[in-house]
Design a protein around this motif. Structure first.
Motif, mmCIF file in Angstrom:
data_model
loop_
_atom_site.group_PDB
_atom_site.id
_atom_site.type_symbol
_atom_site.label_atom_id
_atom_site.label_comp_id
_atom_site.label_asym_id
_atom_site.label_seq_id
_atom_site.Cartn_x
_atom_site.Cartn_y
_atom_site.Cartn_z
ATOM 1 N N TRP A 222 -96.141 -16.415 102.528
ATOM 2 C CA TRP A 222 -95.711 -17.304 103.611
ATOM 3 C C TRP A 222 -95.193 -18.627 103.055
ATOM 4 O O TRP A 222 -94.178 -19.149 103.529
ATOM 5 N N LEU A 223 -95.847 -19.165 102.040
ATOM 6 C CA LEU A 223 -95.380 -20.412 101.434
ATOM 7 C C LEU A 223 -94.004 -20.232 100.808
ATOM 8 O O LEU A 223 -93.142 -21.116 100.911
ATOM 9 N N ASP A 224 -93.785 -19.097 100.161
ATOM 10 C CA ASP A 224 -92.476 -18.830 99.568
ATOM 11 C C ASP A 224 -91.413 -18.704 100.656
ATOM 12 O O ASP A 224 -90.284 -19.210 100.511
ATOM 13 N N ASP A 225 -91.746 -18.016 101.751
ATOM 14 C CA ASP A 225 -90.812 -17.901 102.868
ATOM 15 C C ASP A 225 -90.501 -19.271 103.464
ATOM 16 O O ASP A 225 -89.349 -19.567 103.823
ATOM 17 N N LEU A 226 -91.516 -20.107 103.598
ATOM 18 C CA LEU A 226 -91.313 -21.442 104.155
ATOM 19 C C LEU A 226 -90.336 -22.236 103.294
ATOM 20 O O LEU A 226 -89.432 -22.910 103.810
ATOM 21 N N ALA A 227 -90.496 -22.160 101.982
ATOM 22 C CA ALA A 227 -89.595 -22.887 101.084
ATOM 23 C C ALA A 227 -88.151 -22.403 101.245
ATOM 24 O O ALA A 227 -87.220 -23.215 101.301
ATOM 25 N N ARG A 228 -87.965 -21.087 101.332
ATOM 26 C CA ARG A 228 -86.609 -20.553 101.518
ATOM 27 C C ARG A 228 -86.051 -20.919 102.891
ATOM 28 O O ARG A 228 -84.856 -21.204 103.033
ATOM 29 N N ALA A 229 -86.924 -20.913 103.902
ATOM 30 C CA ALA A 229 -86.486 -21.262 105.249
ATOM 31 C C ALA A 229 -85.985 -22.698 105.312
ATOM 32 O O ALA A 229 -84.965 -22.999 105.961
ATOM 33 N N ALA A 235 -83.438 -15.382 107.621
ATOM 34 C CA ALA A 235 -84.448 -14.317 107.677
ATOM 35 C C ALA A 235 -85.828 -14.871 107.339
ATOM 36 O O ALA A 235 -86.830 -14.529 107.984
ATOM 37 N N SER A 236 -85.897 -15.738 106.332
ATOM 38 C CA SER A 236 -87.173 -16.352 105.960
ATOM 39 C C SER A 236 -87.701 -17.231 107.084
ATOM 40 O O SER A 236 -88.912 -17.281 107.338
#
Length: 277
Positions: A222-229, A235-236
């Motif tokens: 989730w932290l990695d997705d948040l950074a990409r978002a 999508a992230s």
């Protein structure tokens, strides 16, 4: 396996520190001074491109008072001196100079600065320490007042929930969610580190410090997705928003081992709106 780049950087930082102790006024008191390297932190991945270093230089109060200005005046008044030196290759070396007594008092605190100092005290490298103060700092950093664990955990959990609720515009306008995203990531990493070890690192090591923790292992994706978002990945952003409540529940499950009956854990938003007492 050790990273050769990290090893080389740490050795270069230690060499610079040893050279510092041969200059005035430290050359006359280096048998009484302790110099610890606190950034880069040993055992953790150094952030890519990082070239700055940080040191603690501590000395006993009596010797500190005898030093010339500005050191003697500041140390006699229980104040620190912070110097920034430009390194020969590139970057800055920050040296925090304070008395041994002052650092011990800082390590007894529970403010953010104190918590970061506690973590640094347990993740330092010795440059010079004939007085063996580094071991004492590490021991002190591991001692928390009885009421502190819940108080710190509660504050971080309430900050996390508030920040996660503030991510509602993440998909439509990532730039508007940068502040909330940064706060959510920082609060989650601090909470993960504190839950595991009773301290948390400065911002540059928060993610690296949280990776191997119980909460970090559960929520690293989730932290990695948040950074990409936050960088504009749609999508992230959708995944991050869809799993917000799950993140809160995962953290609540871990914290519930100790604080299951607490109102702040069960109803954090309502608890946060209580008037100060």
């Amino acid at each position: 396996m050790q990273d050769p780049v990290s090893d080389a950087r740490s050795e270069s930082a230690r060499e610079w520190g040893r050279a510092l102790l041969t200059t005035a006024p430290w050359s006359t008191v280096n048998d009484r001074a302790t110099l610890l390297l606190v950034d880069p932190a040993p055992g953790l991945e150094i952030p890519a491109g990082a070239i700055d270093t940080a040191y603690w230089l501590t000395i006993d109060t009596a010797t500190g008072r005898s030093l010339p200005a500005p050191y003697g005046t500041a140390l006699a008044s229980d104040r620190a001196v912070v110097e920034r030196h430009r390194l020969p290759e590139a970057g800055i070396a920050k040296v925090a100079i304070l008395t041994d007594d002052s650092l011990h008092r800082l390590l007894q605190g529970t403010t953010r600065t104190a918590m970061e100092a506690r973590w640094q005290a347990r993740h330092h490298e010795v440059v010079s320490d004939r007085m063996r103060r580094g071991e004492q700092y590490a021991l002190r950093a591991g001692l928390l007042p009885d009421e502190a664990p819940e108080r710190v955990t509660r504050t971080l959990f309430l900050e996390l929930v508030a920040a996660i609720r503030g991510l509602s515009h993440l998909a439509a306008a990532p730039a508007s969610a940068v502040a909330a995203g940064g706060e959510a990531s920082a609060a989650l990493c601090r909470l993960a580190c504190f839950d595991d070890s009773g301290a948390y690192p400065p911002p540059s090591y928060l993610r690296a410090g949280a990776v191997g923790t119980r909460i970090g292992r559960r929520l690293g994706v989730w932290l990695d997705d948040l950074a990409r978002a936050l960088g504009g990945d749609e999508a992230s952003a959708r995944r991050t928003l869809a799993s917000r409540e799950q993140v809160i529940e995962e953290v609540r499950t871990v914290l519930g081992e100790l604080y299951r009956d607490r109102l702040w854990l069960r109803t954090p938003e309502a608890y946060g709106l209580r008037a100060p007492r």
